[in-house]
Design an enzyme around this catalytic site. Sequence first.
Site, mmCIF file in Angstrom:
data_model
loop_
_atom_site.group_PDB
_atom_site.id
_atom_site.type_symbol
_atom_site.label_atom_id
_atom_site.label_comp_id
_atom_site.label_asym_id
_atom_site.label_seq_id
_atom_site.Cartn_x
_atom_site.Cartn_y
_atom_site.Cartn_z
ATOM 1 N NE ARG A 1 -27.847 -49.966 -21.265
ATOM 2 C CZ ARG A 1 -28.409 -48.863 -21.757
ATOM 3 N NH1 ARG A 1 -27.743 -47.734 -21.797
ATOM 4 N NH2 ARG A 1 -29.638 -48.886 -22.203
ATOM 5 C CG ASP B 1 -34.573 -48.439 -33.781
ATOM 6 O OD1 ASP B 1 -33.757 -47.596 -33.371
ATOM 7 O OD2 ASP B 1 -35.229 -49.180 -33.019
ATOM 8 C CB CYS C 1 -50.483 -48.570 -24.509
ATOM 9 S SG CYS C 1 -51.789 -47.316 -24.508
ATOM 10 C CG MET D 1 -49.604 -45.435 -15.838
ATOM 11 S SD MET D 1 -49.285 -45.702 -17.616
ATOM 12 C CE MET D 1 -50.573 -44.681 -18.345
HETATM 13 CA CA CA Z 1 -33.092 -46.629 -31.337
#
Ligand code: CA
Length: 714
Positions: A142, A327, A634, A676
Amino acid sequence: MRAFTLAALFAAACLSVTAAAVTAAPAQGTNPAADVDGARIAHPAAGEWLDNGRSYFEQRFSPLKQINTANVKDLGVAWEYRTYSTRALEGSPVVVGGVMYVTAAWSKVWALDAKTGKEIWAYDPQVPGAWGRYACCDVPNRGVAVWKGAVYVGTLDGRLVKLDAANGKPVWDINTIDRKRAYTITGAPRIVDGLVVIGNGGSEFDARGYISAYHADTGKLAWRFYTVPGDPRKKPENPAMAAAMKTWSPASRWWKMGGGGSPWESMSYDPALDLLYVGTGNGAPWDRNDRSPGGGDNLYLSSILAIHAKTGQLAWYYQTTPGDTWDFDSTSHMILADLTIDGRLRHVLIQAPKNGFFYVLDRATGKLISAKPFAVMNWATGIDPKTGKPIENPGARYKDKVTVVMPQETGGHNWQPMAFSPETGLVYIPAMDGAAIFAPSEKFVWKPRAWNTGNDFAAVSKAVMAAIQSGKPPPPSTGYIKAWDPVAQKEVWHQQLGGNWNGGLLATAGGLVFGGGADGIFAAYNAKTGEKLWSIDLKTGILAPPVSYAVDGQQYIALLAGWGGAGGLASLKDPTTAVVRTGTNQGRLFVFKLGGKQQVAALQPEGNPNVEPPPQTADAATIAKGFDAFHRNCTVCHGFFAESDGVLPDLRTVPPEIWSQYDNIVLGGALADGGMASFKDLLKKDDVTAIRAYVLDRAHALWDAKKHPQKAAK
Ligand code: CA
């Protein structure tokens, strides 16, 4: 008082020359950031953008007004710079002395001539691609901080690097994390009194959050403040940790799991109070039943902390979501402003975190002034003005059942910065409405450096499928720009955007608010009324906030375009997004000015070859096992139901050679350099076989739908 000497007079003369020269183009070989210090970051010249949110108050308000409501219709692209990335771009450029310092995915940094876009230098910190697995939400950065001739950047793999602002050469490069844990840095550093302050992420994994301050000249650690307590058998680091310890239940041994509280994004600073404000994240694991069985507020999760910048000691805290289980990070952008409330001038801190409440606090004491919902919510009914705590809906804590909670896990507002205009008195919020489904794991098993939320994404996916099949799919998420009156605590106007997961905002003295969206449209609005006055199709999805600056008397607006992040990677294919519309997510920096004439080039779709997938040989039981393993390992990057939005490759349409290399890729790490990583610590060969079988099942469904579109539509 200082004696009035010839030397002081000379220094004053130099200062005034510097102040006058800051908005001119850079001279060859000079260091435009040489004179950046705390006084300048506190009060930047009109044409400068010296800190992530422009100044320590992080208002994201530019006093420039050459571009205004009357002429914004003539805004156009002055220049464009390709970042050669396809992942999320979330950076705010810093602009000083006609030079722009900008970051992109994988923590890469550029210095560009802010007038022409000519590259001055480029720096790649060589973040190992495999570290991408430890980032919850893409691999963004950022932005940088500048201080006394240097540029500072945090890297995804937890390093803090000091670069010479003149040439981009590293001066020092230090490790800030425990490298055995899944820590990341995506936020911009801030610099206060010669100390570089940096946090970290990892609360979805196994992190114990902390914020560190390093001496800008040497890179030596000055202080570190943990955001959650550690091992209770050891002496707490400070009185704040001793107090926090009493709000956790030791039955889970949270300190082994990490505890969370990651301060991964927002900071602001009040030089008069010498208080540094830091937002902290959710707990690790998410579910309080797994983290602190029996309850407790779990300080200092999901909180706003005020820290004495010189010592790193806690001054006060305000916990927005006590005992968080949803969350609900409190890491969203924090604005410092001075507002007249009930006839009194109040020095306030403003935050609209993920939990959906808009908070106005007294920033000297942390005392709640007011809080009201700005987003649709069902988890709480309000904030008790006496305690400052939310009044929770008793059904919101999901315990052992699948539960729908609003706002969603990505929040009523996430990290995408708000903006505050002192002229309209309004705060502009990139707000969202949407619902999360929480499905607690039947038996939570903690694993090091793994996704450890306690939420079973396989069960969540089944709940979504069942809802769709019963004809009651979850309501679509919507995104807005909301203009909010922080004194009256009410909405003044809103504009609904094309997508849900959109960009940060900028307000200007030209009476404008600028912002872009997932659909690739960048627009300017009348700050008072919300009327859309101008827009442009950038053909690339937008998450980043715009900034404004001036060089040689010309005002510019700068914006990174490149989609992804938490709300991008795990979303279903959405035809309204730019990435689905254009088939590409090539990152670009756009700079606009009045009369700018450059066309926005359409980029080549990356697209995968339209080839038939190999035959399916697995049985139904293997595919079902693959469904669970895919969604538990995934989904956060490759999407629910293996349906990627296109920021990362759609696994259903990969080239033939990928289908024959699943073991080499998923266990062997053959594509680790590209991001990956190997999953051999979490998956066995038969898990990978099952995941491949499930993805292949989805690939055949897509192939059949392409061959027989009418049949598939039924
Ligand atoms: Ca979080």
